[in-house]
Design an enzyme around this catalytic site. Sequence first.
Site, PDB file in Angstrom:
ATOM      1  N   GLU A 123       7.529  16.386  15.626  1.00 29.20           N
ATOM      2  CA  GLU A 123       8.207  16.096  14.360  1.00 29.20           C
ATOM      3  C   GLU A 123       7.619  17.024  13.291  1.00 29.20           C
ATOM      4  OE1 GLU A 123       7.319  12.409  12.250  1.00 29.20           O
ATOM      5  OE2 GLU A 123       9.448  12.168  11.818  1.00 29.20           O
TER       6      GLU A 123
ATOM      7  N   GLU B  34       7.932   1.290  11.859  1.00 30.63           N
ATOM      8  CA  GLU B  34       9.076   2.214  11.716  1.00 30.63           C
ATOM      9  C   GLU B  34       8.456   3.595  11.676  1.00 30.63           C
ATOM     10  OE1 GLU B  34      12.016   0.919  11.643  1.00 30.63           O
ATOM     11  OE2 GLU B  34      11.649  -1.130  10.998  1.00 30.63           O
TER      12      GLU B  34
ATOM     13  N   CYS C  20      12.848  10.631   8.203  1.00 34.46           N
ATOM     14  CA  CYS C  20      12.518  10.180   9.560  1.00 34.46           C
ATOM     15  C   CYS C  20      13.679  10.413  10.511  1.00 34.46           C
ATOM     16  CB  CYS C  20      12.141   8.706   9.536  1.00 34.46           C
ATOM     17  SG  CYS C  20      13.372   7.676   8.747  1.00 34.46           S
TER      18      CYS C  20
ATOM     19  N   LYS D 112       0.881  -1.180   0.000  1.00 33.27           N
ATOM     20  CA  LYS D 112       0.000   0.000   0.000  1.00 33.27           C
ATOM     21  C   LYS D 112       0.912   1.221   0.000  1.00 33.27           C
ATOM     22  CE  LYS D 112      -2.097   3.029   1.902  1.00 33.27           C
ATOM     23  NZ  LYS D 112      -1.900   4.421   1.460  1.00 33.27           N
TER      24      LYS D 112
HETATM   25  P1  NAD Z   1       1.551   8.531   7.527  1.00 36.43           P
HETATM   26  O1  NAD Z   1       1.597   7.797   8.807  1.00 36.43           O
HETATM   27  O2  NAD Z   1       0.583   9.614   7.361  1.00 36.43           O
HETATM   28  O3  NAD Z   1       1.301   7.526   6.316  1.00 36.43           O
HETATM   29  C1  NAD Z   1       2.104   6.393   6.100  1.00 36.43           C
HETATM   30  C2  NAD Z   1       1.308   5.347   5.351  1.00 36.43           C
HETATM   31  O4  NAD Z   1       0.237   4.920   6.191  1.00 36.43           O
HETATM   32  C3  NAD Z   1       0.659   5.870   4.068  1.00 36.43           C
HETATM   33  O5  NAD Z   1       0.682   4.868   3.089  1.00 36.43           O
HETATM   34  C4  NAD Z   1      -0.756   6.160   4.509  1.00 36.43           C
HETATM   35  O6  NAD Z   1      -1.692   6.093   3.456  1.00 36.43           O
HETATM   36  C5  NAD Z   1      -0.994   5.038   5.504  1.00 36.43           C
HETATM   37  N1  NAD Z   1      -2.056   5.313   6.484  1.00 36.43           N
HETATM   38  C6  NAD Z   1      -2.503   6.514   6.928  1.00 36.43           C
HETATM   39  N2  NAD Z   1      -3.530   6.331   7.787  1.00 36.43           N
HETATM   40  C7  NAD Z   1      -3.735   4.998   7.889  1.00 36.43           C
HETATM   41  C8  NAD Z   1      -4.645   4.182   8.629  1.00 36.43           C
HETATM   42  N3  NAD Z   1      -5.560   4.710   9.431  1.00 36.43           N
HETATM   43  N4  NAD Z   1      -4.551   2.847   8.493  1.00 36.43           N
HETATM   44  C9  NAD Z   1      -3.618   2.273   7.697  1.00 36.43           C
HETATM   45  N5  NAD Z   1      -2.752   3.001   6.949  1.00 36.43           N
HETATM   46  C10 NAD Z   1      -2.793   4.340   7.054  1.00 36.43           C
HETATM   47  O7  NAD Z   1       3.048   9.042   7.285  1.00 36.43           O
HETATM   48  P2  NAD Z   1       3.607   9.858   6.048  1.00 36.43           P
HETATM   49  O8  NAD Z   1       3.172  11.275   6.179  1.00 36.43           O
HETATM   50  O9  NAD Z   1       3.340   9.127   4.794  1.00 36.43           O
HETATM   51  O10 NAD Z   1       5.186   9.758   6.295  1.00 36.43           O
HETATM   52  C11 NAD Z   1       5.848  10.560   7.189  1.00 36.43           C
HETATM   53  C12 NAD Z   1       6.098   9.831   8.487  1.00 36.43           C
HETATM   54  O11 NAD Z   1       6.808   8.623   8.218  1.00 36.43           O
HETATM   55  C13 NAD Z   1       6.972  10.612   9.424  1.00 36.43           C
HETATM   56  O12 NAD Z   1       6.469  10.509  10.731  1.00 36.43           O
HETATM   57  C14 NAD Z   1       8.316   9.909   9.316  1.00 36.43           C
HETATM   58  O13 NAD Z   1       9.158  10.066  10.416  1.00 36.43           O
HETATM   59  C15 NAD Z   1       7.899   8.506   9.110  1.00 36.43           C
HETATM   60  N6  NAD Z   1       8.971   7.710   8.511  1.00 36.43           N
HETATM   61  C16 NAD Z   1       9.617   6.799   9.306  1.00 36.43           C
HETATM   62  C17 NAD Z   1      10.676   6.049   8.777  1.00 36.43           C
HETATM   63  C18 NAD Z   1      11.401   5.034   9.630  1.00 36.43           C
HETATM   64  O14 NAD Z   1      12.088   4.193   9.080  1.00 36.43           O
HETATM   65  N7  NAD Z   1      11.263   5.060  10.935  1.00 36.43           N
HETATM   66  C19 NAD Z   1      11.060   6.228   7.458  1.00 36.43           C
HETATM   67  C20 NAD Z   1      10.375   7.163   6.674  1.00 36.43           C
HETATM   68  C21 NAD Z   1       9.326   7.892   7.221  1.00 36.43           C
END
Ligand code: NAD
Length: 499
Positions: free
Chosen positions: A402, A270, A305, A194
């Site tokens: 963040e 993550e 991240c 996804k």
């Molecule tokens: P997000 O949590 O908004 O979305 C991530 C994914 O989850 C997307 O595909 C989104 O569609 C999906 N999602 C959103 N709501 C959901 C739900 N209710 N149920 C299931 N899936 C859902 O994050 P983002 O804005 O896409 O990315 C930024 C975040 O990702 C930041 O917090 C960043 O730190 C984190 N990040 C972490 C790492 C790591 O390795 N720790 C790496 C990259 C990004």
Amino acid sequence: MSQKHSPRIRADWQALADELSFETGAFIDGEFVAAASGDTFESRNPATGELLGQVASCTEADAERAVTVARDAFQRGEWSRLAPGKRKRTLLQLADLMEANKQELALIDTLDMGKPITSSLSDMAGAIACLRYQAECIDKLYGEVAPTGEETLALVLREPIGVVAAIVPWNFPLMMTAWKIAPALAAGNSVILKPSEKSPLSALRLAQLAQEAGIPRGVFQVLPGFGHVVGRALGLSMQVDCISFTGSTAVGKQLMQYAGQSNLKRVYLECGGKSPNIVFADCKEIDKVAGHAAAAIFYNQGEVCIAGSRLLVENSIRETFVEKVLTAAEGMQPGDPLDPDSFMGAMVDETQYQRVLGYIRQGVEEGARLRSGGQALEGPGLFIPPTVFDNVTPAMSIAREEIFGPVLTVFGFDTEEEAVAMANDTPYGLAAGLWSQDIDRIMRVTRGLESGQVYVNNWAGGDQTMPFGGVKQSGNGRDKSPHSLAEYTQLKSVWMSLQ
Ligand code: NAD
């Protein structure tokens, strides 16, 4: 798309972009299809506002279908019971196809989410390396024979889990994808990907390459769509055995709840970070360290991240050091993502752009000292320059939350103990850095830091051999390395009575 010549300048990349066409259907059961509802969502280039495509917006019905297909494929065993060495060959073939198409894949990510083309190319190298590493690992992973008496043969078998749903973010679209799907597929699972609704296009191109590489029908599927709809459906599914997630901490918490409300599926997370970068007065080559400190936050527009978003500087060198960071930041201004000389690109979309600008306003209102940036660039395009706040106090929202944008917060400290306490004063624990020449101090501070990654005299070091992941509310999973591969397997203990 022709990839005979390596593009060198902006015009070359633009010419390649003009030739591109995008797959926009969901990839279910070996075919690109419209969402069951017929709904679509727009994918736009944030640097220009150009519409790239109308992408299938999957819902519960698509999730249900893909999960059934994935489960059938798993039971058939065409992939799950294939000899590991054969799965390896197919995944290496996929890596070769990605290599052959890496310019196109990099370009898709740049157009879709605004990062500079040089960063996207570096992501592709990381994604391909991950696929090759995990493919190579799978036929070297042994089970165990337990040390029992001769009347028993006790085996510990490692088996694939079943159906794995990988839910990924938009900041490194294909690289985060590879970190999940490479070990999950290598281990023999059926995988449903996804991608983020903000960057779905490279995942769909990857599906074409996976099919071309020979990954059997139903073993790898891609469901574009919104997280709270199709992501949620995967989270709540009784037939998904594992969720592997990269994204925000807030969504990570929701996924754990979904697992509790459904089938107790494994949930590897993550999540976000607010990473401290500690500079001691005894660090070597202060100019270089300042350059690294700036790159630690401004790389990828700060949409990282592990961004080193909290800079902790020993007070005796703070004034000088911050001046040097400002000079380095001056050379990291955002530019056209298709220009190979741009260090930063556009923010991913209007929502993220407004969110970052909102934090900058809050920082000013809360009394932090704005030393550079702070104003969005004139449009078109969603560009925010490197922004540095000094005199930040731990209670300010820019110090705690963040931001996920090019905003650096600077703090001063006097003692090592104070630095470690400030570094750990956060719910997150993804990455931390320290710069010093004193090996005793380095080891003391490293042990004291509550963080999944500690970078000593560098920022963001690591390769495929090293696990990557967080502690505290930055998550519980580990991507990369054999540790990641092990997460996508389950143990079966076999106790055989012998005569
Ligand atoms: P997000 O949590 O908004 O979305 C991530 C994914 O989850 C997307 O595909 C989104 O569609 C999906 N999602 C959103 N709501 C959901 C739900 N209710 N149920 C299931 N899936 C859902 O994050 P983002 O804005 O896409 O990315 C930024 C975040 O990702 C930041 O917090 C960043 O730190 C984190 N990040 C972490 C790492 C790591 O390795 N720790 C790496 C990259 C990004």
